[in-house]
Scaffold this motif. Sequence first.
Motif: not given
Length: 123
Positions: A45-46, A49-51, A84, A86-87, A114
Amino acid sequence: NGNKIRGCDSIVVSRQDPRLREIDSLSWIRYSASSKQGGMALFKSFILQKQIRVIRSSNCKTSKYAPLKAKDGRTQYRYDGLYRVINVFDHDGDMASSGPPTGHVPYTFLLMRSPKKNITEDF
């Protein structure tokens, strides 16, 4: 929920372990998972960039954002929005360039809430 091919659809924040650098700050969450606990799906997902849907459990005693237990003592759950990843950090706290190794080595995922979309904008 999810898999290493499509990514993660949702997580349940049901515990927070400070030894694993886990923190719930409402607008962002540090969440740990190994490959056996869905870490590969979170890593996918990272990459995509999937919610991810975040659900909070009343069993999470260290989070002030957890819902209260039911009056009869049963666990309560609450949907808290889309986030999301993000890291991603490996077990040593360094930025990870690949998903968690096979087994129980936890990686830490930083999830950011989000922005909410105003549904009236579409009308």
